[in-house]
Enzyme design. Structure first.
Site: not given
Ligand code: UD1
Length: 418
Positions: A23, A121, A397
């Site tokens: 990550n 997501r 992955r």
């Molecule tokens: C990243 C990590 C993943 C980890 C996650 C949480 C990478 C490549 N992946 O994923 O391994 O599990 O952080 O620590 O770094 N959300 C929204 N709207 C948005 C974006 C996010 O509602 O625009 C919500 C998501 O649905 C989720 C939460 O926020 O419920 C956390 O997501 P996020 O921190 O964005 O995770 P990722 O960046 O996808």
């Protein structure tokens, strides 16, 4: 498609050095096109997500070469701003490319991103932030089309500390006009690493690792060579595997503070933990006790990416545990597979109630996602008898040579072509 054949019940003993963090490396690869100069990222793990991100960069016209474990990206001739939907759907981190493509070309197009099927997501936080920076966004036929004349610094407040949104904003803001402030930013160590990488390229960013990140836009960034941080989730997975199997394992390359709450939970299980500089040592002997409660939270809380592996440990510990998953809606898809091994777990929405059993038994199980797959491997390593773990593409992955590393520690595990 390969499978693991695991004969459980062996103690794990020995030392492993953690790979560079998946990550951290993925956003660094996305950031590499912010300069036309050559960027080298050292010790890049050859996992499928990295290969896929490299493929995305090649599609844009960049040259990406892997040599002696390092990745070199030369994007001087990159001209393309559109990522094909096949690649976007394979990898959620492709969404980071929006920020860096806009920085580089003022244009970006990608399909809705894929990645592990662990919840809804959405990417609204990413898109709203980009809009505040002057980007026009249109969604057409499954594609997100972004364009702007110039990126403007903005005050952005995140309703939730999203890791990906924080990183995407950093990438968009680094060469924007003026100052960008992100309030409510995610604080994960991988964000600090992205700040360090970008600052080494000539960016002016401060505050990563706290709630507020400030980015002063600069005109140009320069090529560098950089060594990313190590993978705390991979490290945590091996520590939990040792907890489940018994034995003594030392992981090098990860500081204890990056895994604070996991180490606390392992001590609650009855393991002995010792940390020194970037080494973490675990000793696990005798029957483990269940954790009363594990609740996933943004950093520095318990990482959602270790929830499944910790549940597997609790499944064969003494007592009961309540697991609460606060980040992703459907992150218990591995539970029916664990039940095939004799686990007693009831899932109700975000909660999983675990009644520890004396011992899990071998079974044939399938990985449905990356970390859920790691949980099945841990369960199989600690179980009595032989297990087959199918669908290894999910594990590939994120873990480089998982079976080789476990074998080094004394596990009886074979990777077999089916
Ligand atoms: C990243 C990590 C993943 C980890 C996650 C949480 C990478 C490549 N992946 O994923 O391994 O599990 O952080 O620590 O770094 N959300 C929204 N709207 C948005 C974006 C996010 O509602 O625009 C919500 C998501 O649905 C989720 C939460 O926020 O419920 C956390 O997501 P996020 O921190 O964005 O995770 P990722 O960046 O996808």
């Amino acid at each position: 498609m390969d499978k693991f054949v695991i004969d459980g019940g062996r103690r794990l003993c020995g030392t492993l050095r953690a790979q560079s963090a998946k990550n951290a490396v993925l956003p660094l690869l996305a950031a590499s096109i912010l300069t036309e100069q050559r960027v080298t990222i050292d010790e890049v793990p050859m996992i499928a997500d990295v290969t896929c991100m490299a493929q995305i960069l090649r599609e844009l016209g960049a040259e990406v070469t892997f040599s002696e474990g390092n990745a070199t990206i030369d994007s001087a001739n990159a001209t393309e701003h559109r990522i094909s939907s096949a690649l976007t759907k394979e990898l959620r981190s492709s969404v980071f490319m929006l920020g860096s493509l806009l920085s580089r070309f003022r244009r970006a197009a990608c399909a809705y991103p894929g990645g592990c099927d662990i919840g809804l997501r959405p990417i609204d936080l990413h898109l709203n932030a980009l809009k505040r920076m002057g980007v026009e966004i249109e969604e057409r036929e499954g594609y997100i089309l972004c364009a702007c004349d110039r990126l403007k610094g903005a005050d952005i407040v995140l309703d939730f500390p999203s890791v990906g949104a924080t990183e995407n904003i950093l990438l968009a803001a680094v060469k924007a006009e003026g100052r960008t402030t992100i309030a409510g930013a995610a604080k994960e160590p991988e964000i600090v690493d992205l700040q360090n990488f970008l600052n080494a390229m000539g960016a002016k960013i401060a505050g990563a690792g706290t709630d507020t990140v400030e980015i002063e836009g600069v005109d140009r960034l320069f090529g560098i060579e950089y060594r990313p941080i190590k993978d705390r989730i991979e490290a945590g997975t091996y520590l939990l595997a040792c907890a489940a199997c018994g034995g003594e394992v030392e992981i090098e390359g990860v500081h204890g503070e990056c895994l604070g709450l996991l180490l606390h939970k392992l001590r609650e299980n009855g393991c002995k933990i010792h940390t020194k500089n970037d080494k973490i040592r675990i000793a696990s002997y005798g029957r483990l006790k269940c954790n009363r409660r594990i609740e996933t939270m943004p950093f520095p809380g318990f990482p959602t990416d270790l929830q499944a592996q910790a549940t597997a440990v609790n499944a064969a510990a003494e007592g009961c545990a309540l697991i609460v998953e606060n980040l992703f809606e459907t992150r218990y898809k591995y539970v029916p597979e664990l039940k095939k091994m004799g686990a007693d777990i009831e899932v109700n929405g975000r909660n999983a109630f675990v009644r520890g059993v004396a011992r899990l038994h071998g079974a044939t199980v399938s990985c449905g996602d990356l970390r859920g797959g790691a949980a099945l491997v841990i369960a199989a390593l600690g179980a009595e008898g032989v297990s087959e773990v199918l669908d290894l593409s999910h594990l590939d992955r994120g873990y480089f040579d998982l079976s080789g590393n476990l074998k080094k520690l004394g596990a009886e595990i074979k990777r077999v072509r089916v």
